[in-house]
Motif scaffolding. Structure first.
Motif, PDB file in Angstrom:
ATOM      1  N   PRO A  77      51.812  41.703  54.317  1.00 40.63           N
ATOM      2  CA  PRO A  77      52.879  42.623  54.731  1.00 40.63           C
ATOM      3  C   PRO A  77      54.259  41.973  54.659  1.00 40.63           C
ATOM      4  CG  PRO A  77      51.695  41.793  56.639  1.00 40.63           C
ATOM      5  CD  PRO A  77      50.932  41.317  55.431  1.00 40.63           C
ATOM      6  N   PRO A  78      55.309  42.809  54.680  1.00 39.76           N
ATOM      7  CA  PRO A  78      56.688  42.288  54.582  1.00 39.76           C
ATOM      8  C   PRO A  78      57.167  41.690  55.899  1.00 39.76           C
ATOM      9  CG  PRO A  78      56.707  44.677  54.751  1.00 39.76           C
ATOM     10  CD  PRO A  78      55.271  44.275  54.672  1.00 39.76           C
ATOM     11  N   LEU A  79      57.051  40.382  56.000  1.00 45.06           N
ATOM     12  CA  LEU A  79      57.417  39.684  57.231  1.00 45.06           C
ATOM     13  C   LEU A  79      58.541  38.668  57.036  1.00 45.06           C
ATOM     14  CD1 LEU A  79      53.815  38.942  58.588  1.00 45.06           C
ATOM     15  CD2 LEU A  79      55.357  40.787  59.296  1.00 45.06           C
ATOM     16  N   PHE A  80      58.761  38.219  55.787  1.00 49.18           N
ATOM     17  CA  PHE A  80      59.687  37.117  55.540  1.00 49.18           C
ATOM     18  C   PHE A  80      60.663  37.475  54.427  1.00 49.18           C
ATOM     19  CE2 PHE A  80      55.549  35.425  56.815  1.00 49.18           C
ATOM     20  CZ  PHE A  80      55.892  34.730  57.964  1.00 49.18           C
ATOM     21  N   THR A  81      61.824  36.861  54.462  1.00 48.48           N
ATOM     22  CA  THR A  81      62.755  36.996  53.343  1.00 48.48           C
ATOM     23  C   THR A  81      62.359  36.014  52.251  1.00 48.48           C
ATOM     24  OG1 THR A  81      64.270  35.457  54.429  1.00 48.48           O
ATOM     25  CG2 THR A  81      64.664  37.786  54.773  1.00 48.48           C
ATOM     26  N   GLY A  82      62.954  36.182  51.073  1.00 53.62           N
ATOM     27  CA  GLY A  82      62.566  35.370  49.926  1.00 53.62           C
ATOM     28  C   GLY A  82      62.937  33.915  50.086  1.00 53.62           C
ATOM     29  N   ALA A  83      62.076  33.064  49.571  1.00 50.95           N
ATOM     30  CA  ALA A  83      62.349  31.628  49.534  1.00 50.95           C
ATOM     31  C   ALA A  83      61.914  31.148  48.151  1.00 50.95           C
ATOM     32  CB  ALA A  83      61.629  30.908  50.659  1.00 50.95           C
ATOM     33  N   ASP A  84      60.918  30.290  48.096  1.00 48.15           N
ATOM     34  CA  ASP A  84      60.410  29.866  46.793  1.00 48.15           C
ATOM     35  C   ASP A  84      59.778  31.058  46.081  1.00 48.15           C
ATOM     36  OD1 ASP A  84      60.007  27.733  44.956  1.00 48.15           O
ATOM     37  OD2 ASP A  84      57.880  27.762  45.456  1.00 48.15           O
ATOM     38  N   ILE A  85      59.232  31.971  46.807  1.00 49.61           N
ATOM     39  CA  ILE A  85      58.806  33.311  46.425  1.00 49.61           C
ATOM     40  C   ILE A  85      57.704  33.372  45.378  1.00 49.61           C
ATOM     41  CG2 ILE A  85      60.326  34.133  44.520  1.00 49.61           C
ATOM     42  CD1 ILE A  85      59.783  35.774  47.976  1.00 49.61           C
ATOM     43  N   HIS A  86      57.012  32.281  45.144  1.00 43.67           N
ATOM     44  CA  HIS A  86      55.797  32.370  44.337  1.00 43.67           C
ATOM     45  C   HIS A  86      54.772  31.378  44.864  1.00 43.67           C
ATOM     46  CE1 HIS A  86      57.483  28.854  42.208  1.00 43.67           C
ATOM     47  NE2 HIS A  86      56.234  28.588  41.884  1.00 43.67           N
ATOM     48  N   PHE A  87      53.521  31.707  44.654  1.00 41.72           N
ATOM     49  CA  PHE A  87      52.436  30.872  45.147  1.00 41.72           C
ATOM     50  C   PHE A  87      52.180  29.706  44.207  1.00 41.72           C
ATOM     51  CE2 PHE A  87      51.596  34.234  48.103  1.00 41.72           C
ATOM     52  CZ  PHE A  87      50.972  33.599  49.170  1.00 41.72           C
TER      53      PHE A  87
END
Length: 320
Positions: free
Chosen positions: A207-217
């Motif tokens: 679910p949408p809980l965080f803003t973007g960071a490194d944004i990929h696994f």
């Protein structure tokens, strides 16, 4: 013999060491880059060519700009147009583009003109897909994140929307998941740009809980942001609290982090969030083949570059 080689510079000349810190290609070049597909770029008198892992010149320095090799090709320029060369240094796709990117999964993103929205070509130079806003997109795991009239989704290489453009933003797929920012959350506008993750069936799995960071696994972990940087696992569970000043992706079990914005030093954590290498570096890169490139020095003119192992010991003391 271990053929993992690492670029180093000393007294203004560059060459390569092995993972023991031993010089294996003499420091005779004006500059070098890391090896890709068995060849490394060398810089001689403002021109670029390639050597093999024995230090033999395979492509004479004749290009103004050239990338590393990916899928047997590298983009290169002679003059102001980009094309693609093979490992003999011959153009197999003639210079005709304003900008190019590396081939991935059989296709490359190119811009034909400065105002172009970009297109994808195959390895014969044939335009496979031409259209929308590809400038911030990437062909990854069979899909391209793409906008249409300001809304984002994912298309295949034929231009068909596999995931409809119903999102505020999307990112490329990695490890079977893609970050997306819904337009609304619980009926309210997503003004904080919170990201969720979907699978390739367009099902929200985190679910949408965080803003973007490194944004990929990467290696089952993803950096996220909530007043600070932390990491979630593939189930969306917060494994490392959002207490870091900066967090980058994991590589070979370690991630580059910065603990304190005032101290401005980089180090490494493991997947439990434990500091594995203390933040003492001006700059730090991800581990690759057991070593990581680090930089020390207070300002650019004083920067020195070295390599450390996973214990934080120098394999190559910083030089410039």
């Amino acid at each position: 013999m271990n053929d993992n080689l690492f670029q180093v510079t000393k007294d203004g000349k560059s060459g390569f060491i092995n993972d023991k810190g031993q010089i294996v290609i003499d420091l005779t070049f004006d500059g070098v880059s890391s090896f890709s597909e068995g060849l490394a770029r060398i810089f001689v008198d403002d021109k670029v060519g390639f050597i093999d892992k024995q230090g033999n010149i395979q492509v004479e320095p004749k290009f103004d700009t050239v990338s590393g090799f990916s899928e047997g090709m590298a983009y290169a320029t002679i003059g102001d147009k980009y094309g693609y060369i093979d490992k003999s240094g011959n153009f197999i796709i003639e210079p005709m583009f304003y900008r190019c990117w590396a081939f991935e999964n059989g296709y490359a993103l190119v811009m034909q003109e400065v105002v172009s929205t970009g297109c994808f070509i195959d390895n014969f130079g044939t335009i496979k897909l031409n259209g929308r806003n590809f400038l911030v997109s990437k062909y990854s795991e069979g899909l391209i994140n793409c906008s249409e009239r300001g809304d984002w989704g994912h298309i295949d290489i034929n231009g068909n929307f596999i995931i409809p453009p119903n999102y505020k933003y999307t990112r490329e797929f990695s490890e079977g998941k893609a970050a997306i920012a819904p337009k609304k959350i619980n009926g309210k506008a997503n003004r904080k740009d919170l990201y969720a993750f979907i699978n390739k069936g367009n099902e929200i799995i985190i679910p949408p809980l965080f803003t973007g960071a490194d944004i990929h696994f990467s290696e089952g972990m993803c950096a996220v942001f909530d007043s600070g940087y932390g990491y979630i696992n593939a189930k969306g569970q917060l494994i490392i609290p959002c207490d870091l000043c900066l967090g980058q992706h994991f590589s070979e079990g370690l991630a580059v982090i910065k603990e304190d914005a005032k101290i401005k030093k980089y180090g490494y954590i493991d997947k439990t969030g434990t500091i594995a290498i203390k933040p003492t570096f001006t700059l730090a890169e991800s581990f690759k083949n057991g070593l990581a490139s680090v930089t020390i020095g207070k300002k650019y003119e004083e920067f020195k570059h070295g390599y450390i192992d996973k214990s934080g010991n120098y394999i190559w003391e910083p030089t410039r």
